[in-house]
Design a protein around this motif. Structure first.
Motif, PDB file in Angstrom:
ATOM      1  N   CYS A 164     154.684  38.712  38.626  1.00 53.86           N
ATOM      2  CA  CYS A 164     154.382  40.141  38.762  1.00 53.86           C
ATOM      3  C   CYS A 164     153.813  40.753  37.494  1.00 53.86           C
ATOM      4  CB  CYS A 164     155.624  40.925  39.186  1.00 53.86           C
ATOM      5  SG  CYS A 164     156.939  40.989  37.929  1.00 53.86           S
ATOM      6  N   GLY A 165     153.853  40.021  36.383  1.00 54.42           N
ATOM      7  CA  GLY A 165     153.340  40.535  35.132  1.00 54.42           C
ATOM      8  C   GLY A 165     154.276  41.475  34.404  1.00 54.42           C
ATOM      9  N   CYS A 166     155.494  41.649  34.925  1.00 49.47           N
ATOM     10  CA  CYS A 166     156.470  42.539  34.310  1.00 49.47           C
ATOM     11  C   CYS A 166     156.769  42.088  32.881  1.00 49.47           C
ATOM     12  CB  CYS A 166     157.748  42.541  35.145  1.00 49.47           C
ATOM     13  SG  CYS A 166     159.113  43.480  34.450  1.00 49.47           S
ATOM     14  N   HIS A 167     156.774  43.044  31.947  1.00 52.70           N
ATOM     15  CA  HIS A 167     156.964  42.764  30.523  1.00 52.70           C
ATOM     16  C   HIS A 167     158.272  43.423  30.083  1.00 52.70           C
ATOM     17  CE1 HIS A 167     154.890  42.705  26.292  1.00 52.70           C
ATOM     18  NE2 HIS A 167     156.175  42.421  26.216  1.00 52.70           N
ATOM     19  N   ILE A 168     159.228  42.621  29.578  1.00 51.54           N
ATOM     20  CA  ILE A 168     160.538  43.142  29.176  1.00 51.54           C
ATOM     21  C   ILE A 168     160.881  42.621  27.781  1.00 51.54           C
ATOM     22  CG2 ILE A 168     162.989  43.355  29.772  1.00 51.54           C
ATOM     23  CD1 ILE A 168     162.337  42.724  32.632  1.00 51.54           C
ATOM     24  N   GLY A 169     161.523  43.480  26.977  1.00 52.28           N
ATOM     25  CA  GLY A 169     161.975  43.083  25.650  1.00 52.28           C
ATOM     26  C   GLY A 169     163.204  43.879  25.242  1.00 52.28           C
ATOM     27  N   ALA A 170     163.596  43.766  23.972  1.00 52.83           N
ATOM     28  CA  ALA A 170     164.769  44.463  23.428  1.00 52.83           C
ATOM     29  C   ALA A 170     166.024  44.155  24.242  1.00 52.83           C
ATOM     30  CB  ALA A 170     164.521  45.963  23.373  1.00 52.83           C
ATOM     31  N   TRP A 171     166.285  42.873  24.460  1.00 55.55           N
ATOM     32  CA  TRP A 171     167.443  42.443  25.236  1.00 55.55           C
ATOM     33  C   TRP A 171     168.737  42.681  24.459  1.00 55.55           C
ATOM     34  CZ3 TRP A 171     166.724  40.805  30.211  1.00 55.55           C
ATOM     35  CH2 TRP A 171     165.415  40.448  30.580  1.00 55.55           C
ATOM     36  N   THR A 172     169.800  43.001  25.178  1.00 54.54           N
ATOM     37  CA  THR A 172     171.128  43.173  24.585  1.00 54.54           C
ATOM     38  C   THR A 172     172.098  42.230  25.277  1.00 54.54           C
ATOM     39  OG1 THR A 172     171.889  44.883  26.133  1.00 54.54           O
ATOM     40  CG2 THR A 172     170.592  45.621  24.223  1.00 54.54           C
ATOM     41  N   PRO A 173     173.264  41.981  24.661  1.00 55.84           N
ATOM     42  CA  PRO A 173     174.218  41.033  25.259  1.00 55.84           C
ATOM     43  C   PRO A 173     174.706  41.446  26.647  1.00 55.84           C
ATOM     44  CG  PRO A 173     174.738  41.398  22.953  1.00 55.84           C
ATOM     45  CD  PRO A 173     173.680  42.399  23.297  1.00 55.84           C
ATOM     46  N   ASN A 174     174.634  42.727  26.992  1.00 58.51           N
ATOM     47  CA  ASN A 174     175.113  43.171  28.299  1.00 58.51           C
ATOM     48  C   ASN A 174     174.054  43.076  29.395  1.00 58.51           C
ATOM     49  OD1 ASN A 174     177.677  43.878  27.296  1.00 58.51           O
ATOM     50  ND2 ASN A 174     176.916  45.870  26.598  1.00 58.51           N
ATOM     51  N   ASP A 175     172.836  42.675  29.040  1.00 56.69           N
ATOM     52  CA  ASP A 175     171.756  42.610  30.035  1.00 56.69           C
ATOM     53  C   ASP A 175     171.938  41.410  30.964  1.00 56.69           C
ATOM     54  OD1 ASP A 175     170.445  44.876  29.149  1.00 56.69           O
ATOM     55  OD2 ASP A 175     169.213  43.769  27.710  1.00 56.69           O
ATOM     56  N   HIS A 176     171.508  41.605  32.214  1.00 54.11           N
ATOM     57  CA  HIS A 176     171.499  40.527  33.195  1.00 54.11           C
ATOM     58  C   HIS A 176     170.057  40.338  33.640  1.00 54.11           C
ATOM     59  CE1 HIS A 176     171.934  38.575  37.168  1.00 54.11           C
ATOM     60  NE2 HIS A 176     172.963  37.986  36.595  1.00 54.11           N
ATOM     61  N   VAL A 177     169.540  39.116  33.536  1.00 53.09           N
ATOM     62  CA  VAL A 177     168.117  38.862  33.734  1.00 53.09           C
ATOM     63  C   VAL A 177     167.633  39.324  35.101  1.00 53.09           C
ATOM     64  CG1 VAL A 177     166.351  37.075  33.886  1.00 53.09           C
ATOM     65  CG2 VAL A 177     168.090  36.952  32.098  1.00 53.09           C
ATOM     66  N   ARG A 178     168.272  38.889  36.179  1.00 49.42           N
ATOM     67  CA  ARG A 178     167.797  39.245  37.510  1.00 49.42           C
ATOM     68  C   ARG A 178     167.934  40.750  37.776  1.00 49.42           C
ATOM     69  NH1 ARG A 178     166.435  37.128  42.450  1.00 49.42           N
ATOM     70  NH2 ARG A 178     165.267  35.717  41.084  1.00 49.42           N
ATOM     71  N   THR A 179     169.023  41.343  37.305  1.00 52.14           N
ATOM     72  CA  THR A 179     169.223  42.781  37.506  1.00 52.14           C
ATOM     73  C   THR A 179     168.121  43.579  36.823  1.00 52.14           C
ATOM     74  OG1 THR A 179     171.618  42.479  37.636  1.00 52.14           O
ATOM     75  CG2 THR A 179     170.809  44.704  37.184  1.00 52.14           C
ATOM     76  N   ASP A 180     167.813  43.243  35.577  1.00 49.86           N
ATOM     77  CA  ASP A 180     166.759  43.962  34.858  1.00 49.86           C
ATOM     78  C   ASP A 180     165.387  43.684  35.460  1.00 49.86           C
ATOM     79  OD1 ASP A 180     168.691  44.961  33.252  1.00 49.86           O
ATOM     80  OD2 ASP A 180     167.991  44.030  31.403  1.00 49.86           O
ATOM     81  N   HIS A 181     165.162  42.467  35.891  1.00 50.06           N
ATOM     82  CA  HIS A 181     163.893  42.113  36.516  1.00 50.06           C
ATOM     83  C   HIS A 181     163.667  42.989  37.752  1.00 50.06           C
ATOM     84  CE1 HIS A 181     161.051  38.516  37.640  1.00 50.06           C
ATOM     85  NE2 HIS A 181     160.422  39.666  37.636  1.00 50.06           N
ATOM     86  N   ALA A 182     164.698  43.088  38.590  1.00 49.16           N
ATOM     87  CA  ALA A 182     164.591  43.885  39.808  1.00 49.16           C
ATOM     88  C   ALA A 182     164.457  45.380  39.502  1.00 49.16           C
ATOM     89  CB  ALA A 182     165.813  43.642  40.692  1.00 49.16           C
ATOM     90  N   ARG A 183     165.093  45.824  38.427  1.00 47.64           N
ATOM     91  CA  ARG A 183     165.014  47.242  38.075  1.00 47.64           C
ATOM     92  C   ARG A 183     163.612  47.635  37.634  1.00 47.64           C
ATOM     93  NH1 ARG A 183     168.076  47.852  33.255  1.00 47.64           N
ATOM     94  NH2 ARG A 183     169.949  47.647  34.573  1.00 47.64           N
ATOM     95  N   TYR A 184     163.002  46.805  36.780  1.00 50.83           N
ATOM     96  CA  TYR A 184     161.704  47.151  36.226  1.00 50.83           C
ATOM     97  C   TYR A 184     160.533  46.749  37.130  1.00 50.83           C
ATOM     98  CZ  TYR A 184     164.171  48.119  31.877  1.00 50.83           C
ATOM     99  OH  TYR A 184     165.026  48.640  30.932  1.00 50.83           O
ATOM    100  N   SER A 185     160.770  45.816  38.030  1.00 49.46           N
ATOM    101  CA  SER A 185     159.688  45.378  38.914  1.00 49.46           C
ATOM    102  C   SER A 185     160.231  45.057  40.302  1.00 49.46           C
ATOM    103  CB  SER A 185     158.993  44.139  38.325  1.00 49.46           C
ATOM    104  OG  SER A 185     157.874  43.768  39.098  1.00 49.46           O
ATOM    105  N   PRO A 186     160.669  46.087  41.038  1.00 46.82           N
ATOM    106  CA  PRO A 186     161.282  45.852  42.350  1.00 46.82           C
ATOM    107  C   PRO A 186     160.330  45.237  43.376  1.00 46.82           C
ATOM    108  CG  PRO A 186     160.858  48.185  41.995  1.00 46.82           C
ATOM    109  CD  PRO A 186     160.618  47.511  40.686  1.00 46.82           C
ATOM    110  N   GLU A 187     159.012  45.361  43.145  1.00 46.85           N
ATOM    111  CA  GLU A 187     158.040  44.819  44.088  1.00 46.85           C
ATOM    112  C   GLU A 187     157.647  43.385  43.764  1.00 46.85           C
ATOM    113  OE1 GLU A 187     157.259  46.554  46.748  1.00 46.85           O
ATOM    114  OE2 GLU A 187     158.571  48.150  45.987  1.00 46.85           O
TER     115      GLU A 187
END
Length: 326
Positions: A64-87
């Motif tokens: 999808c080309g979604c670009h994510i950074g500034a990860w923290t220890p509380n982040d969950h990969v799939r949850t953040d992926h779905a939040r920023y790029s639900p489509e």
């Protein structure tokens, strides 16, 4: 940013022949060799479709080309992926060309298929050749210096240099040395390709010499050979750029043509299953996908691409039959 430095990992195979190889989870995972963050597991990122961009802790989804950074220890990969790029087609569970890493002991048909596609790609990369404008350029056989460049529009250094406008600031090699060594920037992570031989290299680290790596991975590229000949007459030229055989590989060589058993295995891919459910002929699907894999080393990236391949293959058969009847 909540991240700490990690020990660098082995880079593994750094060559690539086409950007679409990022469909393979194993290839995406290799891009994390210099991953700097301890906040999120690179295995989880690669598994969810991400590859490392080579700058800070920024990653991008292949699908999808979604670009994510500034990860923290509380982040969950799939949850953040779905939040920023639900489509995202991958997040939504739609059909994609993703090839997950699977245990080699996997005993179901899909597991055997994915393991085969992974091994097949690795063998093609280790022992095959980049495809340039419909023909093969070998990195294992000397070629004449007059060979037509794969990307002749980038024969001049200044045109190559302009492709690096978005080059990651944290990348291990500089834009000027890379352009000088014949590379253009693909716009993806830190992946570059030679204008002459089309050979690609990624996952650069600080201290890497673009000329030395170009000569190491693609020693018979005419552009590299010409450079070596010119440098040979200069004083102080060491053996670091001397042409050498392609790097030894632990990946066994195999025929590019698929066996009947391997061809049958392609029908267990979700895209093939969808085509069969739509009523497409079993043999047509199998032979069209076989041709696709043997040509590119990869499966289709989407259902639409698969449909185009099926229709093109069917048209070629009909044309062949028509020519024989006249």
């Amino acid at each position: 940013m909540g991240s700490t430095a990690r020990e660098p990992e082995p880079r593994g195979e750094r060559r690539f022949h086409q950007l679409s190889s990022l469909q393979l989870e194993s290839v995406r995972r290799r891009t994390f060799a210099s991953w700097p963050s301890a906040s999120v597991d690179p295995d989880a990122l690669a598994r969810d479709g991400f590859f490392y961009m080579g700058e800070k802790d920024h990653v991008r989804c292949v699908f999808c080309g979604c670009h994510i950074g500034a990860w923290t220890p509380n982040d969950h990969v799939r949850t953040d992926h779905a939040r920023y790029s639900p489509e995202c087609s991958f997040v939504a569970g739609s059909l994609t060309g993703n090839i997950p890493r699977t245990p080699r002991t996997h005993d179901d048909d899909a597991g055997r298929l994915y393991a085969f596609l992974d091994d097949y790609h690795d063998s093609r990369l280790a022992h095959g050749r980049p495809r340039t404008r419909g023909r093969y350029q070998s990195d294992a056989v000397p070629l004449p210096s007059a060979e037509q460049p794969a990307l002749s529009e980038f024969a001049r250094k200044d045109t190559r240099r302009r492709t690096f406008s978005g080059w990651p600031k944290g990348a291990g090699a500089g834009a000027d040395p890379l352009a000088e060594a014949g590379f253009i920037y693909t716009g993806v992570g830190d992946w570059v390709q030679c204008f002459q031989c089309s050979g690609g290299i990624h996952t650069w680290r600080h201290g890497d010499d673009p000329w030395a790596d170009h000569a190491h991975f693609y020693p018979y590229c005419p552009f590299v050979r010409e450079h070596l000949e010119q440098r040979g007459g200069e004083s102080g030229v060491g053996e670091d750029l001397a042409p050498s055989p392609p790097p030894a590989s632990s990946v066994p060589s195999r025929p590019e043509e698929l066996s009947p058993e391997e061809t049958e295995l392609l029908l267990h891919h979700p895209i093939a299953q969808r085509l069969l459910s739509k009523g497409f002929d079993h043999r047509l699907v199998k032979e069209a996908l076989k041709q696709k894999v043997e040509t590119s080393g990869l499966m289709c990236s989407s259902l639409n691409e698969a449909l185009e391949i099926i229709f093109d293959y069917e048209d070629s058969i009909n044309e062949s039959l028509s020519e024989k009847s006249t």
